[in-house]
Design an enzyme around this catalytic site. Structure first.
Site, PDB file in Angstrom:
ATOM      1  CB  THR A   3     -10.318   4.765  -2.182  1.00 19.38           C
ATOM      2  OG1 THR A   3     -10.093   5.102  -0.804  1.00 19.38           O
ATOM      3  CG2 THR A   3      -9.521   3.540  -2.559  1.00 19.38           C
TER       4      THR A   3
ATOM      5  CE  LYS B 202      -7.122  13.849  -0.158  1.00 24.37           C
ATOM      6  NZ  LYS B 202      -7.043  12.633  -0.929  1.00 24.37           N
ATOM      7  NE  ARG B 203      -5.347  10.068   9.991  1.00 19.25           N
ATOM      8  CZ  ARG B 203      -5.095   9.140  10.910  1.00 19.25           C
ATOM      9  NH1 ARG B 203      -5.884   8.078  11.015  1.00 19.25           N
ATOM     10  NH2 ARG B 203      -4.080   9.268  11.731  1.00 19.25           N
TER      11      ARG B 203
ATOM     12  CE  LYS C 142     -14.173   6.406  -0.160  1.00 16.93           C
ATOM     13  NZ  LYS C 142     -13.564   6.817   1.125  1.00 16.93           N
TER      14      LYS C 142
ATOM     15  CG  HIS D 175      -2.110  -0.828   1.114  1.00 11.78           C
ATOM     16  ND1 HIS D 175      -3.305  -0.365   0.622  1.00 11.78           N
ATOM     17  CD2 HIS D 175      -2.304  -2.136   1.392  1.00 11.78           C
ATOM     18  CE1 HIS D 175      -4.190  -1.349   0.620  1.00 11.78           C
ATOM     19  NE2 HIS D 175      -3.600  -2.440   1.086  1.00 11.78           N
TER      20      HIS D 175
ATOM     21  CE  LYS E 208      -3.481  10.857   2.861  1.00 11.67           C
ATOM     22  NZ  LYS E 208      -4.312  10.184   1.844  1.00 11.67           N
TER      23      LYS E 208
HETATM   24  C1  LIG Z   1     -12.282   6.877   1.504  1.00 10.03           C
HETATM   25  C2  LIG Z   1     -11.865   7.268   2.848  1.00 10.03           C
HETATM   26  C3  LIG Z   1     -10.517   7.527   3.113  1.00 10.03           C
HETATM   27  C4  LIG Z   1      -9.439   7.483   2.058  1.00 10.03           C
HETATM   28  O1  LIG Z   1      -9.360   8.765   1.453  1.00 10.03           O
HETATM   29  P1  LIG Z   1      -8.129   9.173   0.518  1.00 10.03           P
HETATM   30  O2  LIG Z   1      -8.551  10.504  -0.033  1.00 10.03           O
HETATM   31  O3  LIG Z   1      -8.053   8.144  -0.556  1.00 10.03           O
HETATM   32  O4  LIG Z   1      -6.930   9.251   1.361  1.00 10.03           O
HETATM   33  C5  LIG Z   1     -10.161   7.886   4.401  1.00 10.03           C
HETATM   34  N1  LIG Z   1     -11.078   7.985   5.381  1.00 10.03           N
HETATM   35  C6  LIG Z   1     -12.382   7.767   5.143  1.00 10.03           C
HETATM   36  C7  LIG Z   1     -13.351   7.915   6.270  1.00 10.03           C
HETATM   37  C8  LIG Z   1     -12.826   7.396   3.882  1.00 10.03           C
HETATM   38  O5  LIG Z   1     -14.122   7.159   3.668  1.00 10.03           O
END
Ligand SMILES: *Cc1c(COP(=O)(O)O)cnc(C)c1O
Length: 795
Positions: free
Chosen positions: A643, A535-536, A647, A347, A541
């Site tokens: 991911t 995101k985190r 979405k 990952h 990022k």
């Molecule tokens: C999808 C998701 C992530 C991953 O987000 P990235 O933008 O791909 O880092 C992290 N936390 C939650 C709650 C998510 O639904």
């Protein structure tokens, strides 16, 4: 009980009164939620039993997905959606005066994960069941999931999360299937008929108790199992130890999810957790297997075990131990079964995130497992020596144990038949750079499986209005075959369709605006561009780049009174690991900028900054359908896939991002006219990293916009922040801006300008939005899981 509305209402009322001991009038939302949850579980129990029976017959291969995290979120509505009874239930409840959306809020998120990796595991479970594959999850039942984030005066405060406070209706505790997990102690060996017999003595044993949750697929009778293990005291606790101390040490193993997204702190406990997961999962998997097989010699033909990142990599030596010490096999036979059974997903390529454990820590905790890893390493190095005689450097760099450390990624590669990256770019970087030597040695093991998301949660459940519109427009076939979303392209210029798409987005934006008003007390304009980065929080990022752009717009408005940008709302959601000081400063900075631009008369009607606290799955479900611009701005080469980006795309947002992770594939699918790409490429970033040549001070001195912003960090420009942002300024200048924010700043500003301009051409924007939805079918995790099933697991 879900056949028609009348039957549902009757059953619901009866069960509510039976289980709560209260009349319907006096029941709370929590009782009502619990009742509906129990009804769902009861409803699927027949199919659950049947699915388990089918597995026991053993005529198909079973997959077990081992993951230290499952970020499930809430399960009630997604279960109703998958069972096809959501409308009926919603209607029936409404007759009783209950609003399903309110009821939904009574469920706590199961937040047993940090972010993308854990959420991927949850999407995969949904897809495996929905494709009617026998694919089960094994994880840890943390009593407390990822911490709850509170923002106090702009600073993050972490509170323990308590998802089990009201119990968990979805789980069944199976005490009779508990297994024992040994730690510490010593290994004894004797020789018998020319074979070494190993025994593990004086171990401290912990009981692992399974809690099973049904995984309900969409439109299928298949019900799989997510088995989460909880740690409890074993019957025979160590005689030399105080019981209370032993109980605390034991229960600690499944007490908390590690909140550290990338690195590994609290090392012994973390290692204990990893072995806890692996030992109990394997024992349970093999016990089931042995019910209809005499021995384990054909295990790899009937069972596939997948490890999600390296956290469950001890499955490799543990399966060796079972096959040799318990089944009496020799090394070669055991090894070919192990490598035939296990496959591994990588990952990350961030080197600081690659797990390694000090031998001094590892060996006493797992004495037998360590001996096996030593032997794996010895044989592997021998093979390397044969292939590359005399090439010590190479062998040293590839060894499983080197310089006093056990390297978990190397163990995972050596001990499995398949290693996959999670987006095409990421896999290429693995093969060509990070794992070049391994790819050369095992060229056939490496493959790509671009991540996906379950469209059932992220579209059907999160955005039922858009779902209905798509159904009206192209029929419902896409729900089973998401590639059919491509049919929407034909309607991309259809004015009536565009109008409806626009209406839905606008409604979602109003709902989110209400939530922001309620949570943050900030009034946002639903006609502004909703620009979202959730995101985190991590340096790579680049949330900092985003907020620096807001500062730039603000500075420009202050300098030039004729400059009036299109109103834009910048929405952030992010948790920072508790020990990650830099990330916490970025959170503080976002709040400081918000306090400035949201209230200054010059900017307040144009720029709004919102930080939504406690970002989690259920919040993502509310934000994503309301988004116009999806910020995916990581330094190229650093984000393995992402991911979140998928979405947003599926909900009609346009991506503003770098050519990183799966953004590359998003751009290919939408075409360059429906996405805003900017910045350094991965090639360019890696070239700088290798050969140098980047000097962030040049950009500080060369671009007055940047100089102004960076000076504002430390000049007292933000009231009450004292020295808060010195660290941020240092990261950009003293530490030469490791993530190339200054280098990419100008390109980012221009991409933002292009996006804002495009937004004002409504027809064009809606056309792009529709293209994004239409091309997003590729990113259904159903596609990803089909590829795993065909190309890795051999189902
Ligand atoms: C999808 C998701 C992530 C991953 O987000 P990235 O933008 O791909 O880092 C992290 N936390 C939650 C709650 C998510 O639904």
């Amino acid at each position: 009980m879900f056949t028609d509305k009348k039957a549902f209402k009757a059953a619901f009322l009866q069960r509510l009164e039976q289980s709560s001991g209260l009349s319907f009038e006096h029941s709370t939302l929590q009782h009502q939620y619990q009742t509906l949850g129990m009804m769902v579980r009861e409803h699927v129990s027949t199919n659950w039993i049947a699915s388990n029976e089918e597995s026991r017959k053993g005529d198909h291969k079973e997959v077990y997905y081992l993951s230290i995290e499952f970020l499930l979120g809430r399960l009630l509505v997604s279960s109703l959606v998958n069972l096809g009874v959501k409308d009926l239930v919603e209607d029936g409840l409404s007759d009783l005066g209950i609003n399903l959306s309110e009821l939904e809020e009574a469920e706590a998120d199961a937040g047993l994960g940090n972010g993308g990796l854990g959420r991927l595991a949850a999407c995969f479970l949904d897809s495996m069941a929905s494709l009617s594959l026998a694919g089960h999850g094994h994880g840890i039942r943390y009593k407390h999931g990822l911490f709850e984030q509170k923002i106090v005066n702009g600073y993050q405060v972490e509170l323990p999360e308590q998802w089990l406070r009201n119990g968990n209706v979805w789980e069944i505790r199976k005490a009779d299937l508990a297994v024992e997990v040994p730690y510490w102690g010593e290994v004894k060996w004797t020789e018998k008929d020319g074979r070494m017999i190993f025994t593990h003595e004086k171990a401290e044993t912990v009981l692992a108790v399974p809690f099973d949750m049904p995984v309900i697929g969409f439109d299928t009778e298949r019900v799989n199992t997510l088995r989460l293990w909880g740690a409890e005291p074993a019957k025979h606790f160590p005689p030399h130890k105080d019981f209370m101390q032993y109980k605390r040490d034991t229960e600690q193993i499944s007490e908390f999810l590690y909140p550290d997204d990338m690195s590994d702190e609290g090392k012994i406990l973390r290692l204990k957790q990893q072995y806890f997961l692996v030992r109990s999962s394997l024992e349970s998997i093999l016990r089931d297997y042995k019910e209809d097989h005499d021995d384990l010699t054909e295990l790899h033909e009937h069972v596939a075990i997948h490890i999600n990142d390296t956290h469950p990599a001890l499955a490799i030596p543990e399966l060796m131990r079972i096959l040799m010490d318990e089944e009496g096999m020799g090394w070669e036979e055991a090894w070919s079964i192990v490598t035939g059974t296990i496959s591994y997903t990588n990952h990350t390529i961030l080197s600081e995130a690659l797990e390694k454990w000090s031998v001094d820590l590892f060996r006493p905790l797992f004495p037998r497992i360590f001996l096996i890893i030593e032997e794996i390493n010895r044989r592997f190095c021998e093979d390397l020596w044969e292939a590359y005689p005399g090439d010590w450097d190479r062998i040293e760099s590839m060894a499983v144990i080197a310089h006093g450390f056990v390297k978990m990624a190397h163990l995972s590669i050596v001990g499995s038949h398949s290693i996959n990256g999670v987006a095409r770019l990421h896999t290429e970087i693995l093969k060509m750079r990070e794992m070049k030597n391994f790819h050369e040695f095992y060229p056939d093991r490496f493959n790509n499986k671009t991540n996906g998301i379950t469209h059932r949660r992220w579209l059907l459940q999160a955005n039922p209005e858009l779902t209905s519109l798509i159904n009206e427009t192209i029929g419902t076939g896409w729900v089973k075959d998401t590639e059919k979303l491509n049919d929407l392209v034909k309607h991309a210029d259809d004015a009536a369709f565009q109008y409806k798409i626009d209406q839905i987005k606008h409604d979602k934006k109003r709902i989110l605006a209400d939530l922001i008003q309620e949570k943050n007390g900030i009034q946002v304009n639903p006609d502004s561009i909703f620009d979202v980065q959730i995101k985190r929080l991590h340096a790579y990022k680049r949330q900092l780049l985003n907020i620096m752009h807001v500062m730039h717009l603000y500075n420009k408005m202050k300098e030039d009174s004729s400059f009036k940008p299109h109103p834009q709302t910048f929405i952030f959601g992010a948790k920072a690991a508790p020990g990650y000081h830099y990330a916490k400063k970025v959170i503080k900075l976002i709040h400081s900028v918000a306090n400035l631009v949201n209230y200054d008369p010059v900017s307040k009607d144009y720029l709004t900054v919102v930080f939504l606290e406690n970002y989690r799955v259920s919040l993502a479900e509310k934000i994503i359908p309301a988004t116009n611009i999806s910020e995916q701005i990581s330094t190229a080469s650093k984000e393995a896939s992402g991911t979140g980006n998928m979405k947003f795309m599926m909900n009609g947002a346009l991506t503003l991002g770098t050519l990183d992770g799966a953004n590359v594939e998003i751009e290919e699918l939408t075409g360059p006219e429906h996405i805003f790409i900017f910045g350094l490429t991965a090639q360019e970033v890696m070239k700088y990293e290798k050969h140098g040549g980047y000097h962030s001070y040049d950009y500080y001195h060369g671009d007055p916009r940047l100089k102004k912003i960076i000076d504002q960090f430390t000049s007292g420009f933000f009231p009450d922040t004292f020295y808060d942002f010195e660290m941020i300024s240092d990261s950009l200048l003293m530490e030469n801006d490791q993530y190339f924010l200054l280098k990419d700043f100008d390109a980012y500003v221009r991409a933002q300008e292009k996006a804002a301009e495009a937004y004002q051409d409504k027809k064009r924007w809606l056309n792009s939005s529709i293209h994004n939805i239409a091309r997003s079918g590729y990113f259904s995790s159903d596609r990803t899981i089909r590829q795993y099933a065909d190309e890795i697991w051999g189902l």
